[in-house]
Write a protein that holds these residues in place. Structure first.
Motif, mmCIF file in Angstrom:
data_model
loop_
_atom_site.group_PDB
_atom_site.id
_atom_site.type_symbol
_atom_site.label_atom_id
_atom_site.label_comp_id
_atom_site.label_asym_id
_atom_site.label_seq_id
_atom_site.Cartn_x
_atom_site.Cartn_y
_atom_site.Cartn_z
ATOM 1 N N TRP A 169 4.904 10.191 -6.616
ATOM 2 C CA TRP A 169 6.180 10.827 -6.253
ATOM 3 C C TRP A 169 7.379 10.078 -6.833
ATOM 4 O O TRP A 169 8.470 10.622 -6.937
ATOM 5 N N ALA A 217 0.830 -1.213 0.000
ATOM 6 C CA ALA A 217 0.000 0.000 0.000
ATOM 7 C C ALA A 217 0.865 1.265 0.000
ATOM 8 O O ALA A 217 0.552 2.246 -0.684
ATOM 9 N N CYS A 218 1.957 1.237 0.749
ATOM 10 C CA CYS A 218 2.850 2.404 0.795
ATOM 11 C C CYS A 218 3.486 2.671 -0.564
ATOM 12 O O CYS A 218 3.569 3.818 -1.014
ATOM 13 N N TRP A 251 2.286 1.755 -3.451
ATOM 14 C CA TRP A 251 1.220 2.198 -4.366
ATOM 15 C C TRP A 251 0.894 3.672 -4.142
ATOM 16 O O TRP A 251 0.726 4.428 -5.106
ATOM 17 N N ALA A 252 0.822 4.089 -2.886
ATOM 18 C CA ALA A 252 0.512 5.486 -2.584
ATOM 19 C C ALA A 252 1.641 6.414 -3.008
ATOM 20 O O ALA A 252 1.407 7.582 -3.355
ATOM 21 N N ALA A 253 2.884 5.897 -3.000
ATOM 22 C CA ALA A 253 4.039 6.735 -3.359
ATOM 23 C C ALA A 253 4.255 6.822 -4.858
ATOM 24 O O ALA A 253 5.166 7.538 -5.304
#
Length: 645
Positions: free
Chosen positions: A217, A209-210, A212-214
């Motif tokens: 950026w 999840a981390c 994917w969220a990043a």
């Protein structure tokens, strides 16, 4: 290690010379979960289905390829469909073997860190080694199904059937691996409790999840992402015990999905490209051949003859060990098979003569590195398949370099045993030596039969293994009268399992290498390597250091699949013969693989010998130094590698 050394002790058929390693138990915990009958029953039926089908496919490949050789060479009427059918079945064999390897925990992995942490952490890492591959399988399955659907529109040229029959092996194998991973997760709590299992699942989900969220950026970072995914994420996965193939696969999937616009269908295509190369079909066949020569008594016959020739010389049995590893390696192509065939025969007699256990395991590990280029080495076959270098040339070029390193090891043996007391050892009579030679002759002829078949064009490097298999079966049944039918099925299954573990690494590393190439990394690497001071020798020196390090971490096959396509064109461009370069980097990787404290091959030798690794540390460094001297000679004198070409 790349797999649990305790597993290696079970026999020579499980893991290769190059694929050394095994899964370790996670350590005991005070609470254990109750047995789940449904899970046990499902796992039982999965094992029967997958292992039975995989064993049948190994037999089918041998029959089809040998029939092709007979039809072409004997009846002058080639079977135009044999290679195509063999290629289709090979992909199914690789995928089913990968399923069986995941179910048994036999995928290659680095467990050096896992075995050194406290039990609670070790339990968590063991669960993570199952949860992380499961995450990749879930993510890639829809893409694999789409890929198989796309391939359904293609018709094969010889059989004229839909290519979906072949491509369907990928989603089928991935789906079955998902089932195997889920069943392993449900079985693990019986050994380590539910807490580490749940912790591993949660950590896997959170990390995914981390990332994917990043994603937004990460895209602007450009080639910095190569460090994040192909260095940071790969290293983290490998050193925490995630199987190497899935470490490559997860990192490549994450890189392509989060930082590029590449459809994931392309990654499945690269997996297929790496796993479906027909040259790699030699891998399972030579693994099975290695098991056969041990089971039929051919290896024992060769060793007994060599012992009769040199057993009365100071350090004579050590020379026998070096020569026997050279001969047996030329037949089996599997380092675990080589060591397991030789150590039980020679070590008891060597210990009776006063040899220290540490000295024995040190020499055994050193000979493993020495014979990495003796054909039909699986590493040689892999290099040929991923770089385009002629496998026949590699087979020919590997003979003299291995002799050079063997001579260096013999020099160390002579020095260490120059004062050995042989007053109680009698020299065998000529009649006894002649008798042992006649007994060993059919076994000694096998490597020459294999090489002659390739050189004379009777069979390709892939097909020649089937000639060796048929030869070994006939010799075992008719001459040695030693053929344990009860071991045949386990040998076939272990062949499929090891094949799946190796080919899965090749496929995932091929996808990863493609990702590196598309990023522009290969061009940057080529420019940097071309500018190294010292010309060809500077390039070879840097390659030696790099591949010793890679060999201690990744082992030969994944390292070569990943970096071979990048470095071999550079070597050719600056004037290094490709066969010469192959010998140099193979020996460098072999030294890294068998040199402690990181070289996993050393621990495989200890497991086969049933000797604690600490006992060999004091003795192994002289042999490692001799191997390095031999490597520098091979690098400095190209003729050693190219003189027979």
């Amino acid at each position: 290690m790349l797999a649990d050394t305790e597993e290696a002790v079970r026999g020579p058929d499980l893991v290769n010379a190059g694929s050394l390693g095994v899964e370790s138990g996670a350590g005991s915990t005070p609470r254990r979960s109750p047995r789940l009958p449904i899970v046990e029953r499902l796992d039982h039926w999965l094992r029967l289905l997958v292992e039975g089908a995989a064993a049948a496919l190994v037999v089918a490949e041998i029959v089809i390829l040998f029939a092709g050789v007979v039809a072409r060479y004997v009846f002058q009427s080639p079977l135009v469909w044999s290679d195509e059918l063999a290629g289709i079945l090979f992909l199914w064999l690789s995928m089913l073997g990968a399923v069986a390897a995941l179910r048994r925990g036999d995928h290659m992995r680095m467990t050096g860190l896992v075995t050194r942490v406290r039990p609670a952490t070790r339990a968590f890492l063991e669960a993570l080694a199952v949860a992380a591959p499961l995450a990749f399988l879930i993510l890639i399955l829809p893409e694999a199904i789409d890929y198989a659907n796309e391939e359904s529109f293609i018709v094969t040229p010889a059989l004229e059937i839909s290519n979906a029959w072949r491509a369907a092996a990928i989603p089928t194998g991935i789906a079955l691996m998902m089932v195997a991973a889920l069943l392993r997760l449900f079985r693990l709590p019986r050994e380590i409790g539910w807490r580490p299992v749940m912790g591993a699942v949660v950590v896997t989900l959170v990390v995914a999840a981390c990332f994917w969220a990043a994603g937004p950026w990460l895209k602007p970072l450009g080639q910095i992402n190569l460090l994040i995914f192909f260095v940071g994420l790969v290293a983290t996965c490998v050193f925490t015990g995630v199987p190497i193939a899935f470490a490559f696969a997860l990192s490549t999937f994450a890189y392509l999905a989060l930082t590029t616009s590449t459809p994931m269908l392309v990654m499945v295509g690269r997996l297929d490209e790496g796993m479906g190369h027909l040259m790699l079909l030699a891998v399972p066949l030579f693994i099975f051949l290695g098991a056969l020569i041990e089971m039929t008594g051919m290896a024992r016959a060769m060793i007994q003859f060599l012992a009769s020739m040199l057993g009365h010389v100071r350090g004579g049995l050590s020379y026998v060990l070096i020569a026997a590893m050279y001969l047996v390696s030329g037949i089996s192509g599997s380092k675990i098979a080589d060591m397991a065939a030789i150590a039980p025969v020679l070590f008891p007699e060597m210990q009776k003569r006063g040899a220290k256990p540490g000295e024995l395991v040190a020499l055994l590990a050193a000979t493993g590195a020495q014979t990495e280029t003796v054909p039909p080495s699986i590493v040689l076959i892999t290099i040929g398949s991923v770089t385009g270098v002629s496998i026949a040339a590699l087979f020919t070029g590997g003979l003299i370099p291995a002799c050079v390193l063997g001579a260096m090891l013999c020099a160390v043996v002579w020095w260490r045993y120059r004062k050995e007391d042989l007053s109680a050892i009698s020299k065998p009579r000529a009649r006894e030596i002649a008798k042992l030679f006649l007994v060993a002759l059919p076994a000694i002829l096998l490597p020459f039969v294999i090489r002659a078949a390739v050189v004379e064009g009777v069979a390709t490097a892939t097909e020649v293994s089937t000639i060796g298999v048929v030869y070994s079966v006939v010799i075992g049944l008719v001459i040695y009268r030693q053929f344990d039918w009860s071991r045949l099925m386990p040998m076939l299954i272990d062949t499929a399992v090891l094949t799946g573990a190796i080919i899965m690494i090749v496929g995932c590393a091929t996808a990863m290498a493609w990702g590196l190439t598309q990023s522009g990394f290969s061009q940057n690497l080529a420019q940097w390597m071309a500018g190294i001071p010292g010309g060809t020798y500077g390039f070879l020196a840097v390659s030696i250091v790099a591949f010793i390090i890679l060999g201690s971490v990744l082992e030969g096959i994944p390292a070569m699949v990943l970096f071979g396509p990048l470095l071999f064109p550079i070597a050719k461009a600056i004037g290094v013969n490709e066969v010469h370069y192959a010998m140099v980097v193979i020996f460098a990787m072999g030294i890294g693989l068998f040199a402690p404290p990181f070289g996993v091959g050393y621990y495989g030798a200890c497991a086969i010998s049933r000797i604690h690794p600490d006992e060999g540390l004091r003795h192994v460094w002289g042999y490692i130094a001799a191997l390095l001297v031999g490597l520098f000679l091979v690098a400095a004198v190209p003729w050693f590698s190219t003189g027979l070409l």
